[in-house]
Write a protein that holds these residues in place. Structure first.
Motif, PDB file in Angstrom:
ATOM      1  N   THR A 190      27.603  67.169  39.917  1.00 34.68           N
ATOM      2  CA  THR A 190      28.221  68.469  40.167  1.00 34.68           C
ATOM      3  C   THR A 190      28.570  69.086  38.822  1.00 34.68           C
ATOM      4  OG1 THR A 190      29.201  67.642  42.205  1.00 34.68           O
ATOM      5  CG2 THR A 190      30.138  69.646  41.290  1.00 34.68           C
ATOM      6  N   ALA A 191      27.960  70.191  38.499  1.00 38.97           N
ATOM      7  CA  ALA A 191      28.255  70.855  37.229  1.00 38.97           C
ATOM      8  C   ALA A 191      29.549  71.652  37.365  1.00 38.97           C
ATOM      9  CB  ALA A 191      27.121  71.776  36.834  1.00 38.97           C
ATOM     10  N   SER A 192      30.459  71.436  36.441  1.00 36.74           N
ATOM     11  CA  SER A 192      31.682  72.230  36.417  1.00 36.74           C
ATOM     12  C   SER A 192      31.667  73.189  35.236  1.00 36.74           C
ATOM     13  CB  SER A 192      32.907  71.314  36.314  1.00 36.74           C
ATOM     14  OG  SER A 192      32.859  70.572  35.116  1.00 36.74           O
ATOM     15  N   LEU A 193      30.748  72.972  34.315  1.00 36.50           N
ATOM     16  CA  LEU A 193      30.656  73.771  33.104  1.00 36.50           C
ATOM     17  C   LEU A 193      29.196  73.823  32.676  1.00 36.50           C
ATOM     18  CD1 LEU A 193      32.040  75.051  30.527  1.00 36.50           C
ATOM     19  CD2 LEU A 193      31.995  72.741  29.584  1.00 36.50           C
ATOM     20  N   GLN A 194      28.779  74.976  32.222  1.00 37.23           N
ATOM     21  CA  GLN A 194      27.444  75.102  31.623  1.00 37.23           C
ATOM     22  C   GLN A 194      27.607  75.689  30.236  1.00 37.23           C
ATOM     23  OE1 GLN A 194      24.306  76.989  33.894  1.00 37.23           O
ATOM     24  NE2 GLN A 194      23.336  77.774  32.039  1.00 37.23           N
ATOM     25  N   LEU A 195      27.038  75.021  29.249  1.00 31.86           N
ATOM     26  CA  LEU A 195      27.011  75.517  27.887  1.00 31.86           C
ATOM     27  C   LEU A 195      25.583  75.902  27.569  1.00 31.86           C
ATOM     28  CD1 LEU A 195      29.177  72.779  26.124  1.00 31.86           C
ATOM     29  CD2 LEU A 195      29.886  75.097  26.735  1.00 31.86           C
ATOM     30  N   ALA A 196      25.384  77.119  27.072  1.00 29.15           N
ATOM     31  CA  ALA A 196      24.051  77.597  26.717  1.00 29.15           C
ATOM     32  C   ALA A 196      23.986  77.780  25.203  1.00 29.15           C
ATOM     33  CB  ALA A 196      23.751  78.916  27.434  1.00 29.15           C
ATOM     34  N   PHE A 197      23.047  77.083  24.574  1.00 26.24           N
ATOM     35  CA  PHE A 197      22.863  77.146  23.132  1.00 26.24           C
ATOM     36  C   PHE A 197      21.553  77.872  22.844  1.00 26.24           C
ATOM     37  CE2 PHE A 197      25.387  73.298  23.900  1.00 26.24           C
ATOM     38  CZ  PHE A 197      26.458  73.511  23.051  1.00 26.24           C
ATOM     39  N   ARG A 198      21.618  78.966  22.093  1.00 26.31           N
ATOM     40  CA  ARG A 198      20.435  79.760  21.764  1.00 26.31           C
ATOM     41  C   ARG A 198      19.748  79.186  20.528  1.00 26.31           C
ATOM     42  NH1 ARG A 198      22.324  85.146  21.113  1.00 26.31           N
ATOM     43  NH2 ARG A 198      22.598  84.684  18.919  1.00 26.31           N
ATOM     44  N   VAL A 199      18.431  79.085  20.607  1.00 28.26           N
ATOM     45  CA  VAL A 199      17.596  78.570  19.528  1.00 28.26           C
ATOM     46  C   VAL A 199      16.352  79.455  19.403  1.00 28.26           C
ATOM     47  CG1 VAL A 199      18.360  76.167  19.896  1.00 28.26           C
ATOM     48  CG2 VAL A 199      16.291  77.001  21.044  1.00 28.26           C
ATOM     49  N   PRO A 200      15.569  79.303  18.328  1.00 30.59           N
ATOM     50  CA  PRO A 200      14.273  79.994  18.258  1.00 30.59           C
ATOM     51  C   PRO A 200      13.329  79.441  19.336  1.00 30.59           C
ATOM     52  CG  PRO A 200      14.969  79.252  16.084  1.00 30.59           C
ATOM     53  CD  PRO A 200      15.899  78.623  17.080  1.00 30.59           C
ATOM     54  N   VAL A 201      12.334  80.209  19.718  1.00 32.00           N
ATOM     55  CA  VAL A 201      11.437  79.841  20.824  1.00 32.00           C
ATOM     56  C   VAL A 201      10.810  78.459  20.639  1.00 32.00           C
ATOM     57  CG1 VAL A 201       9.325  80.480  22.071  1.00 32.00           C
ATOM     58  CG2 VAL A 201      10.944  82.245  21.413  1.00 32.00           C
ATOM     59  N   ALA A 202      10.258  78.179  19.477  1.00 33.01           N
ATOM     60  CA  ALA A 202       9.577  76.892  19.256  1.00 33.01           C
ATOM     61  C   ALA A 202      10.532  75.711  19.378  1.00 33.01           C
ATOM     62  CB  ALA A 202       8.900  76.886  17.889  1.00 33.01           C
ATOM     63  N   SER A 203      11.810  75.951  19.160  1.00 34.30           N
ATOM     64  CA  SER A 203      12.788  74.866  19.204  1.00 34.30           C
ATOM     65  C   SER A 203      13.076  74.361  20.613  1.00 34.30           C
ATOM     66  CB  SER A 203      14.094  75.300  18.543  1.00 34.30           C
ATOM     67  OG  SER A 203      13.892  75.532  17.171  1.00 34.30           O
ATOM     68  N   VAL A 204      12.824  75.179  21.634  1.00 36.53           N
ATOM     69  CA  VAL A 204      13.077  74.730  23.019  1.00 36.53           C
ATOM     70  C   VAL A 204      12.228  73.496  23.309  1.00 36.53           C
ATOM     71  CG1 VAL A 204      12.964  75.340  25.464  1.00 36.53           C
ATOM     72  CG2 VAL A 204      13.726  77.044  23.786  1.00 36.53           C
ATOM     73  N   ASP A 205      10.931  73.575  23.032  1.00 33.25           N
ATOM     74  CA  ASP A 205      10.046  72.436  23.281  1.00 33.25           C
ATOM     75  C   ASP A 205      10.357  71.269  22.347  1.00 33.25           C
ATOM     76  OD1 ASP A 205       7.648  73.340  25.275  1.00 33.25           O
ATOM     77  OD2 ASP A 205       8.472  75.025  24.171  1.00 33.25           O
ATOM     78  N   ALA A 206      10.701  71.564  21.106  1.00 32.89           N
ATOM     79  CA  ALA A 206      11.050  70.502  20.154  1.00 32.89           C
ATOM     80  C   ALA A 206      12.313  69.775  20.618  1.00 32.89           C
ATOM     81  CB  ALA A 206      11.244  71.090  18.756  1.00 32.89           C
ATOM     82  N   CYS A 207      13.283  70.509  21.136  1.00 32.55           N
ATOM     83  CA  CYS A 207      14.505  69.879  21.657  1.00 32.55           C
ATOM     84  C   CYS A 207      14.175  68.984  22.850  1.00 32.55           C
ATOM     85  CB  CYS A 207      15.526  70.935  22.055  1.00 32.55           C
ATOM     86  SG  CYS A 207      16.306  71.771  20.657  1.00 32.55           S
ATOM     87  N   ALA A 208      13.286  69.438  23.735  1.00 34.34           N
ATOM     88  CA  ALA A 208      12.890  68.628  24.891  1.00 34.34           C
ATOM     89  C   ALA A 208      12.257  67.320  24.440  1.00 34.34           C
ATOM     90  CB  ALA A 208      11.937  69.414  25.786  1.00 34.34           C
ATOM     91  N   ALA A 209      11.400  67.394  23.446  1.00 34.45           N
ATOM     92  CA  ALA A 209      10.740  66.188  22.935  1.00 34.45           C
ATOM     93  C   ALA A 209      11.769  65.228  22.335  1.00 34.45           C
ATOM     94  CB  ALA A 209       9.682  66.560  21.902  1.00 34.45           C
ATOM     95  N   GLU A 210      12.730  65.784  21.600  1.00 38.40           N
ATOM     96  CA  GLU A 210      13.756  64.938  20.986  1.00 38.40           C
ATOM     97  C   GLU A 210      14.642  64.292  22.044  1.00 38.40           C
ATOM     98  OE1 GLU A 210      17.206  65.409  17.624  1.00 38.40           O
ATOM     99  OE2 GLU A 210      15.367  66.587  17.408  1.00 38.40           O
ATOM    100  N   LEU A 211      15.007  65.047  23.083  1.00 43.35           N
ATOM    101  CA  LEU A 211      15.802  64.479  24.180  1.00 43.35           C
ATOM    102  C   LEU A 211      15.056  63.334  24.839  1.00 43.35           C
ATOM    103  CD1 LEU A 211      17.149  67.759  25.805  1.00 43.35           C
ATOM    104  CD2 LEU A 211      18.519  66.047  24.589  1.00 43.35           C
ATOM    105  N   THR A 212      13.771  63.525  25.077  1.00 47.95           N
ATOM    106  CA  THR A 212      12.957  62.480  25.700  1.00 47.95           C
ATOM    107  C   THR A 212      12.927  61.238  24.819  1.00 47.95           C
ATOM    108  OG1 THR A 212      11.622  64.107  26.872  1.00 47.95           O
ATOM    109  CG2 THR A 212      10.649  61.928  26.576  1.00 47.95           C
ATOM    110  N   SER A 213      12.804  61.432  23.512  1.00 50.01           N
ATOM    111  CA  SER A 213      12.769  60.286  22.593  1.00 50.01           C
ATOM    112  C   SER A 213      14.096  59.541  22.553  1.00 50.01           C
ATOM    113  CB  SER A 213      12.363  60.735  21.190  1.00 50.01           C
ATOM    114  OG  SER A 213      13.443  61.392  20.536  1.00 50.01           O
TER     115      SER A 213
END
Length: 131
Positions: free
Chosen positions: A73-96
């Protein structure tokens, strides 16, 4: 008729995330998201500066008696803005780092590329870019 006293609000100065497991939350925000500590007021209050605002982790104080938010159950959402290419790079890093991704990088019809996952206390974290 006069305005409200709340008309004086000028900005969101800082956001406090209640950390039920401070050690896990610190490890996540520092080692996964890479935030650097700006200030430590006590073992129960850690601050990180992100742009013009402060994100603080706080052990439960006034909310000490509150029941934890149920898992999933989400009680809070934090949204962090990044450059477009960083979205996929962040996903890869999270997976690693074995972080579960709730929603992989996705182009939304409202003009954002988004990625969603949770912190150790279950808060929803969004990494997004304007597209």
């Amino acid at each position: 008729m006069s305005g409200s006293a709340f008309d004086a609000i000028q900005a969101v100065d800082y956001t406090v995330v209640i950390a039920r497991d401070m050690d896990a939350m610190r490890a996540f925000y520092e080692n996964v998201l890479g935030l650097s500590i700006t200030r430590v007021l006590s073992e129960n209050w850690i601050e990180y500066r992100i742009g013009g605002t402060v994100l603080a982790l706080s052990a439960p104080g006034l909310t000490r008696q509150d029941a934890p938010v149920p898992k999933g159950t989400a009680s809070l959402q934090l949204a962090f803005r990044v450059p477009v290419a960083s979205v996929d790079a962040c996903a890869a890093e999270l997976t690693s780092k074995d972080i579960t991704i709730l929603s992989p990088p996705t182009d939304r019809d409202f003009g954002h590329r988004t990625l969603f996952f949770r912190d150790p206390d279950g808060n929803l974290i969004e990494i997004y870019a304007e597209i």
